[in-house]
Design a protein around this motif. Sequence first.
Motif, PDB file in Angstrom:
ATOM      1  N   ILE A 194      38.765  36.228  43.292  1.00 38.53           N
ATOM      2  CA  ILE A 194      38.744  37.167  43.973  1.00 38.53           C
ATOM      3  C   ILE A 194      37.422  37.915  44.024  1.00 38.53           C
ATOM      4  O   ILE A 194      36.910  38.352  42.937  1.00 38.53           O
ATOM      5  CB  ILE A 194      39.970  38.193  43.949  1.00 38.53           C
ATOM      6  CG1 ILE A 194      41.416  37.562  44.162  1.00 38.53           C
ATOM      7  CG2 ILE A 194      39.877  39.558  44.407  1.00 38.53           C
ATOM      8  CD1 ILE A 194      41.537  37.270  45.359  1.00 38.53           C
ATOM      9  N   ILE A 230      42.913  31.071  41.623  1.00 38.61           N
ATOM     10  CA  ILE A 230      42.289  31.996  42.850  1.00 38.61           C
ATOM     11  C   ILE A 230      40.942  32.794  42.190  1.00 38.61           C
ATOM     12  O   ILE A 230      40.976  33.045  40.923  1.00 38.61           O
ATOM     13  CB  ILE A 230      43.173  33.059  43.527  1.00 38.61           C
ATOM     14  CG1 ILE A 230      42.739  33.996  44.358  1.00 38.61           C
ATOM     15  CG2 ILE A 230      43.509  34.146  42.289  1.00 38.61           C
ATOM     16  CD1 ILE A 230      42.934  33.103  45.716  1.00 38.61           C
ATOM     17  N   ALA A 235      43.473  39.220  41.428  1.00 44.42           N
ATOM     18  CA  ALA A 235      43.674  37.980  41.183  1.00 44.42           C
ATOM     19  C   ALA A 235      44.942  37.668  40.170  1.00 44.42           C
ATOM     20  O   ALA A 235      45.682  36.767  40.444  1.00 44.42           O
ATOM     21  CB  ALA A 235      42.422  37.397  40.344  1.00 44.42           C
ATOM     22  N   SER A 237      38.132  35.954  49.061  1.00 47.57           N
ATOM     23  CA  SER A 237      39.013  35.059  48.270  1.00 47.57           C
ATOM     24  C   SER A 237      38.732  33.569  48.417  1.00 47.57           C
ATOM     25  O   SER A 237      38.136  33.203  49.446  1.00 47.57           O
ATOM     26  CB  SER A 237      40.622  35.173  48.343  1.00 47.57           C
ATOM     27  OG  SER A 237      40.877  34.759  49.639  1.00 47.57           O
TER      28      SER A 237
END
Length: 195
Positions: A33, A31, A184, A48
């Motif tokens: 963020i 991910i 994250a 995101s």
Amino acid sequence: MIRKVKPEIRTVGFDDGTFSFSSKLRGEKTILIGVVMKGSREVVGVLSRWITVDGRDATDRIIEAVKYSRFRDLRVILLKGITYAGFNVVDLERLHSETGLPVVVVVRKRPNIGAMERALRKHFRDAGERIALLKKAPPLIELLPERLYIQAVGIETGKASEVVRTTTRTGLIPEPLRLAHMIASAVMTGESTKE
């Protein structure tokens, strides 16, 4: 061009989630963020995207997140380093030119570029392109001796350091980056880790 850094300056700070060594081998994703804040006290929103571990898509995903978000009054992009998800290197000049926003990179330790280059040459067929991005980045400026460094694109160094000070509430790292790190890590592991 930022003439004056106001206490409520709108910034977005990006950090990535954790990943395992095996995820590098399989080309998995982690991910990314982005936390949008007014100054150091008010969270306005969260962005995101997913980026490939050791991939080449971090720059594209950050540009996409910024350009297609509802947050039209952003003034600065803050990054926690120039590499994400392993060696997914951000093209700082392209990020600045395609978003129209200044970019300030904040790091706590001076990176060992020589060691990074050796690792890239050893493990990546496209090492030359990734190394070129590292070398194209502006020089590190030491804000706090051996504790905090910045790189700035599209903004004067003095103004960049003002942005860092204005957006930092506790510790050394600007609040948007600190919160992006926590979110994250929570997404990837189920629990946030301390910055």
